[in-house]
Design an enzyme around this catalytic site. Structure first.
Site, PDB file in Angstrom:
ATOM      1  N   HIS A 215       0.854  -1.192   0.000  1.00 25.05           N
ATOM      2  CA  HIS A 215       0.000   0.000   0.000  1.00 25.05           C
ATOM      3  C   HIS A 215       0.890   1.242   0.000  1.00 25.05           C
ATOM      4  O   HIS A 215       1.952   1.256   0.641  1.00 25.05           O
ATOM      5  CB  HIS A 215      -0.924  -0.010   1.222  1.00 25.05           C
ATOM      6  CG  HIS A 215      -1.971   1.057   1.139  1.00 25.05           C
ATOM      7  ND1 HIS A 215      -1.703   2.371   1.449  1.00 25.05           N
ATOM      8  CD2 HIS A 215      -3.266   1.017   0.737  1.00 25.05           C
ATOM      9  CE1 HIS A 215      -2.806   3.089   1.249  1.00 25.05           C
ATOM     10  NE2 HIS A 215      -3.767   2.289   0.817  1.00 25.05           N
TER      11      HIS A 215
ATOM     12  N   GLU B 233      -3.965   2.273  -7.374  1.00 24.02           N
ATOM     13  CA  GLU B 233      -4.347   3.289  -6.400  1.00 24.02           C
ATOM     14  C   GLU B 233      -3.498   4.540  -6.589  1.00 24.02           C
ATOM     15  O   GLU B 233      -2.413   4.664  -5.986  1.00 24.02           O
ATOM     16  CB  GLU B 233      -4.136   2.753  -4.980  1.00 24.02           C
ATOM     17  CG  GLU B 233      -5.052   1.608  -4.621  1.00 24.02           C
ATOM     18  CD  GLU B 233      -5.403   1.663  -3.139  1.00 24.02           C
ATOM     19  OE1 GLU B 233      -6.582   1.831  -2.831  1.00 24.02           O
ATOM     20  OE2 GLU B 233      -4.487   1.579  -2.313  1.00 24.02           O
TER      21      GLU B 233
HETATM   22  P1  PGA Z   1      -9.680   6.021   0.320  1.00 22.01           P
HETATM   23  O1  PGA Z   1      -8.436   5.040   0.569  1.00 22.01           O
HETATM   24  O2  PGA Z   1     -10.833   5.170  -0.181  1.00 22.01           O
HETATM   25  O3  PGA Z   1      -9.969   6.628   1.666  1.00 22.01           O
HETATM   26  O4  PGA Z   1      -9.263   7.017  -0.694  1.00 22.01           O
HETATM   27  C1  PGA Z   1      -8.134   4.007  -0.317  1.00 22.01           C
HETATM   28  C2  PGA Z   1      -6.856   3.319   0.098  1.00 22.01           C
HETATM   29  O5  PGA Z   1      -5.917   3.980   0.550  1.00 22.01           O
HETATM   30  O6  PGA Z   1      -6.747   2.092   0.011  1.00 22.01           O
END
Ligand code: PGA
Length: 273
Positions: free
Chosen positions: A118, A190
């Site tokens: 992540h 992401e």
């Molecule tokens: P968010 O986070 O939905 O709050 O933007 C997503 C993530 O970091 O996995």
């Protein structure tokens, strides 16, 4: 193919009582969604201390007391996942690893998935592609499914480096991973600039990136393998936009942070996809 909704609780909520309440509210709400087909997998990824509590009250990957008699498992769309893991298995690894959590422990708690790489871990814990690759290989070896997160930051995007950055993260993350194993990895795109910002990537833009993932994987493996890979989108996903990433942009699901901490909103999100 399945549709995945991954709930990444990050370092929330602030107490075990709240975590239990959050989990139970989500579980009860989801049980009332009739149209939730077998093909939708909801993965709840709480912080480690709560994972153990939730696993004690509900564990779809271990036989339930009733199912134990027949050796069966609880049939549910809800599975458990972890937000991180360590790659060694003491004592075989030959060392001691203060503060780390092994995959054997996660397996024992019934975790079916682990989030790896992540951006917050890359950024604040200095996780490199090399470490991430080690973790992915260790997770696969334990027959747990890794969710590999990759994404560019705002500066990369503004400098037109998005694809270069993503290619590097994907290729380095997949070092020494076989054709049969790569299919077991769930990829999550992401973009850092979208995470927690309330401003998600547009489905059109995300679709271009999804196709780019397929290209990189085809080039490293085969086109047929790239066709089988699950790719998710994450970054400011909520109940109003989740469906567009699946229906318009063609992702196999979404990774949800903030919206997974609000039971009503999260249930609505699942309902809407
Ligand atoms: P968010 O986070 O939905 O709050 O933007 C997503 C993530 O970091 O996995």
């Amino acid at each position: 193919m399945k549709t995945f909704v991954i709930a990444n609780w990050k370092m929330n909520p602030s107490s075990s009582a709240k975590a239990e309440f959050l989990f139970n509210s989500i579980k009860d709400g989801l049980e009332n969604i009739e149209k939730l087909g077998k093909k939708t997998e909801i993965v709840i990824c709480p912080p480690f201390p709560y994972l153990s509590i939730i696993s004690n009250i509900y564990n779809p990957c271990l036989p339930s007391p009733e199912a134990k008699a027949t050796g069966g498992q609880v049939k549910s769309n809800i599975k458990l996942g972890a937000q991180n893991c360590f790659w060694e298995d003491p004592p075989a690894g030959g060392g001691s690893f203060t503060g780390e959590i092994s995959l054997l422990m996660l397996k024992d708690l019934g975790c079916k998935y682990v989030i790896i790489g992540h951006s917050e871990r890359r950024m604040f814990l200095n996780e490199t592609d090399r470490i991430i690759n080690k973790k992915i290989r260790a997770v696969l070896a334990k027959r747990i499914e890794p969710i590999l997160c990759v994404g560019e930051n705002r500066k990369d995007k503004e400098q037109g480096k998005t694809q270069t950055v993503l290619r590097k993260q994907i290729e380095n993350g997949l070092k020494r991973i076989s054709k049969s194993d790569v299919k077991k990895i769930i990829f999550a795109y992401e973009p850092l600039w979208a995470i927690g910002s309330g401003r998600p990537c547009s489905p059109d833009e995300a679709q271009v990136i999804r196709l780019f993932f397929k290209k990189v994987i085809s080039q490293k493996y085969f086109r047929s393998i790239a066709d089988e890979i699950n790719i998710l989108y994450g970054g400011s996903v909520d109940s109003s936009n989740a469906k567009s990433f699946i229906e318009e942009a063609g992702f196999q699901g979404v990774l949800v942070g903030g919206s997974s901490l609000k039971p009503k909103e999260f249930i609505e999100l699942v309902k809407n996809i």
